[in-house]
Write a protein that holds these residues in place. Structure first.
Motif, mmCIF file in Angstrom:
data_model
loop_
_atom_site.group_PDB
_atom_site.id
_atom_site.type_symbol
_atom_site.label_atom_id
_atom_site.label_comp_id
_atom_site.label_asym_id
_atom_site.label_seq_id
_atom_site.Cartn_x
_atom_site.Cartn_y
_atom_site.Cartn_z
ATOM 1 N N LEU A 2 0.818 -1.189 0.000
ATOM 2 C CA LEU A 2 0.000 0.000 0.000
ATOM 3 C C LEU A 2 0.861 1.252 0.000
ATOM 4 O O LEU A 2 1.877 1.324 0.671
ATOM 5 C CB LEU A 2 -0.901 0.021 1.240
ATOM 6 N N LYS A 3 0.445 2.216 -0.786
ATOM 7 C CA LYS A 3 1.126 3.500 -0.799
ATOM 8 C C LYS A 3 0.627 4.310 0.398
ATOM 9 O O LYS A 3 -0.502 4.168 0.836
ATOM 10 C CB LYS A 3 0.817 4.257 -2.086
ATOM 11 N N PHE A 4 1.466 5.187 0.908
ATOM 12 C CA PHE A 4 1.075 6.031 2.017
ATOM 13 C C PHE A 4 0.389 7.264 1.465
ATOM 14 O O PHE A 4 1.012 8.134 0.875
ATOM 15 C CB PHE A 4 2.307 6.419 2.844
ATOM 16 N N ASP A 5 -0.906 7.323 1.608
ATOM 17 C CA ASP A 5 -1.689 8.442 1.117
ATOM 18 C C ASP A 5 -2.852 8.643 2.072
ATOM 19 O O ASP A 5 -3.006 7.902 3.035
ATOM 20 C CB ASP A 5 -2.182 8.154 -0.301
ATOM 21 N N ASN A 6 -3.697 9.610 1.815
ATOM 22 C CA ASN A 6 -4.790 9.915 2.732
ATOM 23 C C ASN A 6 -5.694 8.725 3.005
ATOM 24 O O ASN A 6 -6.069 8.502 4.139
ATOM 25 C CB ASN A 6 -5.613 11.090 2.209
ATOM 26 N N THR A 7 -6.099 7.978 1.992
ATOM 27 C CA THR A 7 -7.003 6.867 2.247
ATOM 28 C C THR A 7 -6.324 5.790 3.078
ATOM 29 O O THR A 7 -6.970 5.151 3.888
ATOM 30 C CB THR A 7 -7.559 6.240 0.951
ATOM 31 N N CYS A 8 -5.026 5.614 2.894
ATOM 32 C CA CYS A 8 -4.314 4.645 3.711
ATOM 33 C C CYS A 8 -4.186 5.130 5.149
ATOM 34 O O CYS A 8 -4.145 4.336 6.075
ATOM 35 C CB CYS A 8 -2.922 4.360 3.147
ATOM 36 N N THR A 9 -4.111 6.426 5.318
ATOM 37 C CA THR A 9 -3.984 6.998 6.653
ATOM 38 C C THR A 9 -5.333 7.028 7.363
ATOM 39 O O THR A 9 -5.438 6.660 8.523
ATOM 40 C CB THR A 9 -3.419 8.430 6.568
ATOM 41 N N GLU A 10 -6.360 7.458 6.670
ATOM 42 C CA GLU A 10 -7.681 7.578 7.276
ATOM 43 C C GLU A 10 -8.429 6.257 7.339
ATOM 44 O O GLU A 10 -9.152 6.003 8.291
ATOM 45 C CB GLU A 10 -8.525 8.590 6.501
ATOM 46 N N TYR A 11 -8.284 5.442 6.320
ATOM 47 C CA TYR A 11 -9.051 4.206 6.211
ATOM 48 C C TYR A 11 -8.130 3.029 5.858
ATOM 49 O O TYR A 11 -8.326 2.371 4.834
ATOM 50 C CB TYR A 11 -10.126 4.335 5.124
ATOM 51 N N PRO A 12 -7.133 2.744 6.660
ATOM 52 C CA PRO A 12 -6.163 1.709 6.274
ATOM 53 C C PRO A 12 -6.782 0.326 6.113
ATOM 54 O O PRO A 12 -6.413 -0.413 5.191
ATOM 55 C CB PRO A 12 -5.137 1.732 7.402
ATOM 56 N N TRP A 100 -10.243 12.364 13.160
ATOM 57 C CA TRP A 100 -9.926 11.976 11.792
ATOM 58 C C TRP A 100 -8.618 12.592 11.362
ATOM 59 O O TRP A 100 -8.211 13.640 11.854
ATOM 60 C CB TRP A 100 -11.043 12.403 10.838
ATOM 61 N N TYR A 101 -7.982 11.954 10.425
ATOM 62 C CA TYR A 101 -6.716 12.448 9.879
ATOM 63 C C TYR A 101 -6.880 13.890 9.430
ATOM 64 O O TYR A 101 -7.860 14.263 8.801
ATOM 65 C CB TYR A 101 -6.300 11.575 8.679
#
Length: 104
Positions: A2-12, A100-101
């Motif tokens: 997985l790339k580190f981006d907003n969706t990975c941070t907020e909804y891993p 939330w992030y």
């Protein structure tokens, strides 16, 4: 990976489920994003952004994709249950982080 981006941070957890159960099925069936675009009536850009974790796909995009990829009833049920569990885990994760992030 997985790339580190907003969706990975907020909804891993949801991102992981979609990657393992939806995006990987398109790839194993050797269906291009362009073909999927034509099957589900969404833009290729929409599909690409979801698969690159730039955003979570809309609920109907998930439904249309599952239909186009010919999910069995059992596969679809597993996908929806896994997304529900992942959503609950993400809520717990966000609660433990204090919001939330991006919130300060």
């Amino acid at each position: 990976m997985l790339k580190f981006d907003n969706t990975c941070t907020e909804y891993p957890n949801m991102t992981r489920v979609l990657d393992e159960m939806l995006y990987s099925k398109r790839k194993t069936q050797n269906i291009s994003q362009t073909v999927l675009e034509n099957l589900i009536g969404r833009s290729r850009n929409c599909i690409q952004q979801a698969e690159c974790y730039e955003h979570l796909p809309a609920f109907f995009t998930i439904l249309y994709s599952a239909h186009a990829l010919e999910f069995s009833d059992e596969e679809f049920t597993c996908l929806m249950l896994a997304l529900w569990v992942a959503f609950q885990e993400n809520l717990q994760f966000q609660s433990e982080r204090g919001g939330w992030y991006g919130e300060r």
